[in-house]
Design a protein around this motif. Structure first.
Motif, PDB file in Angstrom:
ATOM      1  N   UNK A 180       0.826  -1.206   0.000  1.00 53.46           N
ATOM      2  CA  UNK A 180       0.000   0.000   0.000  1.00 53.46           C
ATOM      3  C   UNK A 180       0.860   1.256   0.000  1.00 53.46           C
ATOM      4  N   UNK A 181       1.984   1.212   0.718  1.00 48.70           N
ATOM      5  CA  UNK A 181       2.855   2.389   0.826  1.00 48.70           C
ATOM      6  C   UNK A 181       3.449   2.800  -0.516  1.00 48.70           C
ATOM      7  N   UNK A 182       3.456   1.881  -1.478  1.00 47.04           N
ATOM      8  CA  UNK A 182       3.953   2.258  -2.804  1.00 47.04           C
ATOM      9  C   UNK A 182       3.042   3.282  -3.467  1.00 47.04           C
ATOM     10  N   UNK A 183       1.724   3.139  -3.262  1.00 46.27           N
ATOM     11  CA  UNK A 183       0.764   3.921  -4.030  1.00 46.27           C
ATOM     12  C   UNK A 183       0.069   5.014  -3.221  1.00 46.27           C
ATOM     13  N   UNK A 190       7.989   8.004   4.284  1.00 51.90           N
ATOM     14  CA  UNK A 190       8.360   7.023   3.269  1.00 51.90           C
ATOM     15  C   UNK A 190       7.175   6.163   2.841  1.00 51.90           C
ATOM     16  N   UNK A 191       6.015   6.754   2.751  1.00 52.73           N
ATOM     17  CA  UNK A 191       4.853   6.089   2.170  1.00 52.73           C
ATOM     18  C   UNK A 191       4.350   6.934   0.998  1.00 52.73           C
ATOM     19  N   UNK A 192       3.377   6.364   0.238  1.00 52.89           N
ATOM     20  CA  UNK A 192       2.925   7.002  -1.019  1.00 52.89           C
ATOM     21  C   UNK A 192       4.129   7.343  -1.893  1.00 52.89           C
ATOM     22  N   UNK A 193       4.965   6.339  -2.099  1.00 51.48           N
ATOM     23  CA  UNK A 193       6.267   6.569  -2.748  1.00 51.48           C
ATOM     24  C   UNK A 193       6.095   7.023  -4.192  1.00 51.48           C
TER      25      UNK A 193
END
Length: 460
Positions: A110-113, A123-126
């Motif tokens: 989820x943290x990628x998007x 370092x989330x919503x990368x």
């Protein structure tokens, strides 16, 4: 759990609106247009939505597996608390570790998007927040690893373009195809060019070149060679024949001209006798010149032409007079019109030849291509020369314009809307990422079971 993972319809609409707003707010003029074009080329399509439905199904499976291990954990813990011995402890440990693995991988994916649960965790919503940096890094990676001179040269060399191109061109149907394409391109180029522009350029170029070059010495050398080879004698023969025939047909005109030039005080019969005598002598002279190759007058012509050829090469006054005459001739409007109209004739001739499959132009071009192909297919030196040219050209392009090429990547990525970029990438790779969650659940459960088993075996 699916609501945590997915982006609902309302969020999708917001993302689209954000993308449109970014395009409009990018600035007026060229920058806004470029950004709008970039967004249009990277828009979220129906095909992406279809992929996204597959991602949602995989999310449902991964979330369902998480709920399953959570239920198993609850039941195993309840059984253990109720005093059931043996297996509940092992099952609870495995389910607990499976939940931990599933949640950890859910967070990572989820943290990628986006930001998990909307929390501003570092370092989330990368992808949305680091999109521009990722584009710059991708451009640098491509420039360093794909656009280096050594890589390009080795790749082109390994292709063996010379031999392959030669074998391809040697085939008649391929030569026909190339000839047809070249003819089409030639016709298109000639059609696009404006006659007035080309005529002006051609006329100016011919006039400038003619004025810059002194023609006297060249004419002298040419005339000297013609006289030495006797090439002028046929011209003299033709002039003598035509002069004889003209005198025979226009004898009265010659005699009238002689009589008209006589003094007014001479008797008319004397003028007539003089005219007849002049005409007969003139006709005799021309007849003898026509019939006698060794006539003295012919020798005099040879001497005159020889002297004139020498003067054209060495006499400054004669050369200057020739140059003045050349300038006067070139300056006449009629001559300039002829020079300018030459382009129209050449253009018409070339277009007609390009359209005719059996024209000499196309047949010669086809034969030349096939001959070149045959040589390329067998001549190693020619292959090496061609490949060397291609390698040098490619290396020059990538080394000279590497920054411009890589900036195309970084600038294009920078022009994408962050939300649409995130959605599009997730639609394409999200399904595989959900397998990470499933694998994390299974691997976590197995790891937890193994740790619990070892702990019990060691007396923990």
């Amino acid at each position: 759990m699916e609501r945590i993972e997915g982006i609902g319809p309302g969020e999708r609409g917001a993302g689209t609106e954000a993308g449109e707003g970014s395009g409009e707010g990018a600035g007026g003029g060229g920058a806004g247009t470029r950004r709008s074009a970039s967004l249009a080329s990277f828009s979220y399509t129906a095909a992406d939505e279809e992929k996204r439905r597959g991602v949602r199904r995989m999310k449902t499976m991964a979330s369902g597996l998480l709920l399953l291990v959570a239920l198993v954990y609850v039941l195993a813990t309840w059984a253990k608390n109720e005093g059931v011995g043996g297996w509940p402890g092992f099952v609870a440990a495995a389910a607990e570790a499976g939940m931990v693995g599933a949640l950890a991988d859910w967070f990572a994916v989820t943290a990628l998007f986006k930001r998990p649960l909307g929390l501003p965790i570092p370092h989330t919503a990368i992808i949305p927040t680091k999109k521009d940096q990722l584009g710059a890094s991708l451009g640098s990676f491509v420039g360093e690893n794909f656009l280096s001179g050594g890589v390009v040269r080795d790749r082109i060399h390994s292709l063996g373009i010379g031999g392959r191109l030669g074998a391809w061109l040697a085939e008649p149907e391929h030569a026909d195809r190339v000839t047809a394409e070249l003819s089409t391109a030639l016709r298109g180029a000639l059609t696009v060019l404006r006659d007035s522009d080309v005529q002006a350029v051609v006329g100016e170029a011919i006039t400038r070149r003619a004025n810059a070059a002194e023609i006297g010495p060249s004419l002298g050398k040419m005339l000297e060679k013609v006289v030495a080879d006797g090439g002028h004698r046929k011209v003299v023969d033709l002039v003598c024949v035509r002069a004889h025939d003209w005198l025979v047909q226009h004898g009265d005109s010659v005699m009238d001209a002689v009589q008209g030039g006589a003094p007014g005080w001479t008797p008319r019969f004397v003028d007539k006798r003089v005219g007849e005598r002049v005409y007969k002598e003139l006709l005799r002279f021309v007849t003898e010149m026509r019939d006698m190759p060794g006539h003295p007058a012919r020798g005099s012509i040879d001497t005159f032409l020889t002297d004139f050829a020498a003067d054209l090469q060495t006499d400054s006054e004669t050369r200057a007079r020739v140059e003045r005459l050349k300038s006067e001739v070139l300056g006449r409007g009629e001559v300039q019109d002829v020079i300018a109209s030459a382009w129209s004739s050449v253009r018409t001739m070339v277009i007609a030849a390009a359209e005719d499959e059996q024209s000499e132009l196309r047949l010669r071009a086809r034969a030349s291509l096939m001959s070149l192909g045959a040589r390329l297919a067998t001549d190693g030196r020619l292959q090496a020369k061609l490949e060397g040219w291609l390698e040098d050209a490619a290396v020059y392009v990538v080394t000279t314009y590497r920054t411009e090429i890589t900036s195309l990547i970084s600038d294009t990525v920078a022009g994408w809307d962050a939300d649409q970029t995130s959605k599009k990438i997730e639609a394409h790779i999200g399904r595989d990422l959900q397998f990470i969650r499933i694998n994390g659940t299974v691997v976590g459960a197995l790891a937890g079971l193994a740790i619990y088993t070892v702990s019990r075996a060691l007396g923990g």
